[in-house]
Design a protein around this motif. Structure first.
Motif: not given
Ligand SMILES: [Zn+2]
Lengths: 98, 193
Positions: A17-22, A61-63, A65-67
Motif C-alpha cells: 500500500m502506498c503510504g501517501g494515497c493508500e 500505481l499512485h493517484r 494527487a499523491c505527493a
Molecule cells: Zn501514492
C-alpha cells in the motif's frame, strides 16, 4: 475474495500500500530493485530519472494527487515512511515537476 | 515552488488487515500438516518402491515437497517476529515510556518492511511446497502395471486435475493485475469489484 484467498490452498502474496494515497498494488520486489533506484537517483541525471520513473510504472500505481507519485512500486513497497519522505526530497531536488 | 509542508503519510499495515493472521494460520496449521503428510509419504516410498512406476523421481518429488514445506514453516516463524501492532507496544511499555520514544517504537516501521519481505518468501515456499506435494502424489499414483492399473490411472488423472487447478490459482494470485486504473476504480458500482 478474502475468504477464497484463505481457504484455497494457494497462499496469496503480500500486498503493498502506498503510504501517501493508500492505493494497493501487487508485486514481488527485492533489494536489487531498490539498489537500482538508489543508483539512478545518485546520478542526478534528470532525463535518466524521468525515464526510470516512467518505466517503473509509478504513474499507474499512485493517484494523480499523491505527493509520492514519482516513487516506483519497489521503493514504495520496501520503504518506511521516513525513507519515503527522504526519497521524495531527493527526486524533488532533481525534477522540478514533483 | 510551493511544496512547503510535509505530505501526510500513513503507517505501514497489512492489506487486508487480516492478512497477517491468515498468513500465520497457513504457516502454523496448514504447512505442518502438509509437511507431516509428505514425510509419511516419504516413509512409504523408501520402505517399498516396487509398486511405483518411477520410484526415483517420486522420491525426489516427495523429498523436495517436505523440505519446501518445512522451510515455509521456518521462514514464516522468522517473519512473524517482525510483525506487531500498537497493542504489543502498549503491552510492553507504559504511556510515559512510549512518549520517550523507545527503540521498539522507532524500529516498528523498519520491522514491518522486514516482515513483508520475509513473509513473501514463506508464501512462495508454501505454494511451491503444496505444488510439489501434489506432483509427488500424482507420481505415486501412476500404476506400474497390475490389476488396479485402471483405477490408479483415474486417481492419477484426478490428482493432475487438482495440480492444474492449484497452478491456475497460484498464477491468478501472483500475476494478477498490478493495479486497477485509478479513474475507473471509483465509478458507477460504488467500488464493489
Ligand atoms: Zn501514492
Amino acid at each position: 475474495m478474502t475468504l477464497y484467498d484463505v481457504t484455497l490452498p494457494g497462499e496469496p502474496p503480500v500486498a503493498h500500500m502506498c503510504g501517501g494515497c493508500e492505493e494497493i498494488f501487487h508485486g514481488i520486489f527485492g533489494h536489487g530493485d531498490l539498489q537500482k533506484w538508489y543508483q539512478t537517483v545518485e546520478r542526478r541525471d534528470a532525463e535518466a530519472l524521468r525515464l526510470y520513473i516512467q518505466q517503473s510504472r509509478a504513474h499507474e500505481l499512485h493517484r494523480t494527487a499523491c505527493a509520492f507519485r514519482c516513487l516506483p512500486p519497489a521503493v514504495v513497497a520496501l520503504s518506511t515512511p521516513d525513507q519515503l519522505r527522504a526519497e521524495l526530497r531527493k527526486v524533488q531536488a532533481i525534477l522540478p515537476e514533483y | 515552488m510551493e511544496r512547503s509542508k510535509e505530505p501526510y503519510i500513513w503507517p505501514g499495515v497489512p492489506y487486508p488487515l487480516g492478512y497477517a493472521e491468515a498468513s500465520a494460520a497457513t504457516q502454523t496449521v496448514a504447512a505442518p500438516l502438509l509437511a507431516g503428510a509428505s514425510l509419511t509419504l516419504l516413509g512409504v516410498v523408501v520402505v517399498d518402491d516396487s509398486t511405483f512406476r518411477w520410484p526415483g523421481a517420486t522420491l525426489l518429488l516427495v523429498v523436495s515437497a517436505s523440505i519446501t514445506l518445512i522451510a515455509s514453516i521456518q521462514v514464516g516463524a522468522d517473519a512473524r517476529r517482525f510483525l506487531y501492532n500498537r497493542q504489543t507496544l502498549e503491552a510492553w511499555y507504559t504511556e510515559d515510556e512510549l512518549k520517550r520514544g523507545p527503540r521498539a517504537l522507532a524500529e516498528r516501521e523498519k520491522h514491518f518492511i522486514q516482515w513483508k519481505i520475509r513473509n513473501q518468501r514463506a508464501v512462495i515456499a508454501f505454494n511451491a511446497g503444496t505444488m510439489l506435494l501434489i506432483f509427488a502424489i500424482t507420481s505415486v499414483l501412476v500404476p506400474s502395471g497390475g490389476d488396479l492399473a485402471a483405477w490408479r490411472w483415474i486417481a492419477t488423472g484426478l490428482a493432475l486435475l487438482g495440480a492444474l487447478g492449484e497452478a491456475w490459482w497460484m498464477y491468478h494470485l501472483f500475476f494478477r493485475e498490478f493495479r486497477k486504473r485509478p479513474d475507473k476504480q471509483k465509478s458507477l458500482d460504488g467500488g464493489t469489484k
